[in-house]
Design a protein around this motif. Sequence first.
Motif, PDB file in Angstrom:
ATOM      1  N   SER A  33      30.912  30.127  35.892  1.00  0.00           N
ATOM      2  CA  SER A  33      29.868  29.941  36.903  1.00  0.00           C
ATOM      3  C   SER A  33      29.977  28.628  37.670  1.00  0.00           C
ATOM      4  O   SER A  33      29.480  28.542  38.791  1.00  0.00           O
ATOM      5  N   CYS A  35      32.424  27.508  39.194  1.00  0.00           N
ATOM      6  CA  CYS A  35      33.170  27.808  40.416  1.00  0.00           C
ATOM      7  C   CYS A  35      32.639  29.049  41.135  1.00  0.00           C
ATOM      8  O   CYS A  35      32.421  29.033  42.333  1.00  0.00           O
ATOM      9  N   HIS A  36      32.456  30.125  40.382  1.00  0.00           N
ATOM     10  CA  HIS A  36      32.070  31.400  40.989  1.00  0.00           C
ATOM     11  C   HIS A  36      30.564  31.541  41.143  1.00  0.00           C
ATOM     12  O   HIS A  36      30.102  32.514  41.742  1.00  0.00           O
ATOM     13  N   GLN A  37      29.797  30.573  40.639  1.00  0.00           N
ATOM     14  CA  GLN A  37      28.345  30.511  40.741  1.00  0.00           C
ATOM     15  C   GLN A  37      27.652  31.591  39.908  1.00  0.00           C
ATOM     16  O   GLN A  37      28.204  32.668  39.689  1.00  0.00           O
ATOM     17  N   THR A  39      25.349  33.410  40.712  1.00  0.00           N
ATOM     18  CA  THR A  39      25.063  34.562  41.564  1.00  0.00           C
ATOM     19  C   THR A  39      26.289  35.426  41.827  1.00  0.00           C
ATOM     20  O   THR A  39      26.183  36.498  42.421  1.00  0.00           O
ATOM     21  N   LYS A  41      28.495  34.674  43.923  1.00  0.00           N
ATOM     22  CA  LYS A  41      28.836  34.536  45.347  1.00  0.00           C
ATOM     23  C   LYS A  41      29.924  33.508  45.619  1.00  0.00           C
ATOM     24  O   LYS A  41      30.382  33.382  46.757  1.00  0.00           O
ATOM     25  N   GLY A  42      30.351  32.770  44.585  1.00  0.00           N
ATOM     26  CA  GLY A  42      31.405  31.783  44.773  1.00  0.00           C
ATOM     27  C   GLY A  42      30.988  30.673  45.719  1.00  0.00           C
ATOM     28  O   GLY A  42      29.806  30.503  46.019  1.00  0.00           O
ATOM     29  N   ILE A  43      31.971  29.927  46.191  1.00  0.00           N
ATOM     30  CA  ILE A  43      31.753  28.870  47.175  1.00  0.00           C
ATOM     31  C   ILE A  43      32.746  29.144  48.303  1.00  0.00           C
ATOM     32  O   ILE A  43      33.965  29.019  48.100  1.00  0.00           O
ATOM     33  N   PRO A  44      32.237  29.543  49.478  1.00  0.00           N
ATOM     34  CA  PRO A  44      33.129  29.908  50.580  1.00  0.00           C
ATOM     35  C   PRO A  44      34.173  28.826  50.865  1.00  0.00           C
ATOM     36  O   PRO A  44      33.857  27.643  50.925  1.00  0.00           O
ATOM     37  N   ALA A  46      36.396  27.780  48.911  1.00  0.00           N
ATOM     38  CA  ALA A  46      36.880  27.104  47.706  1.00  0.00           C
ATOM     39  C   ALA A  46      37.085  28.079  46.547  1.00  0.00           C
ATOM     40  O   ALA A  46      38.162  28.126  45.956  1.00  0.00           O
ATOM     41  N   PHE A  47      36.046  28.836  46.218  1.00  0.00           N
ATOM     42  CA  PHE A  47      36.092  29.743  45.078  1.00  0.00           C
ATOM     43  C   PHE A  47      35.599  31.116  45.521  1.00  0.00           C
ATOM     44  O   PHE A  47      34.501  31.232  46.055  1.00  0.00           O
ATOM     45  N   ALA A  49      34.104  34.868  45.918  1.00  0.00           N
ATOM     46  CA  ALA A  49      32.952  35.622  45.407  1.00  0.00           C
ATOM     47  C   ALA A  49      33.443  36.723  44.483  1.00  0.00           C
ATOM     48  O   ALA A  49      34.488  37.328  44.716  1.00  0.00           O
TER      49      ALA A  49
END
Length: 128
Positions: A33, A35-37, A39, A41-44, A46-47, A49
């Motif tokens: 989580s 990196c990928h959060q 949720t 949804k990731g981090i646009p 960078a990581f 979704a």
Amino acid sequence: MRMIFPLAAAAALLSAAPALAADGKQMFMDNCSACHQATGKGIPGAFPALAGSKVAQGDPKEPIGRILNGRGGMPAFSQELSDAEISTILTYVRASWGNKAAPVKPQQVAALRTGAKRENAKEKLQAH
């Protein structure tokens, strides 16, 4: 009397499903989580979704391989996570955030882990 065993087995499997989902969520939170959060949804930029991801929901070989061997900036988890842990995390990912994909079995992870070891061993051989 013969009906009791199948019913008991089915009840045990059904009661284990929420526990596996909870374990998968916790393992995801502990390992993925950041990196990928939470949720998915990731981090646009960078990581990626995982929510709605064709890779996460497609042939399980692809996400299993990425977890075992890493990819880009993602570390390899082959030394940190067992086959059962990887399958539990992927099963959670493949059933979360609107994803609808079949569970991943530990045997599927084991088969790719064994294949990766063989491939890596061949790469380390030097021609004489």
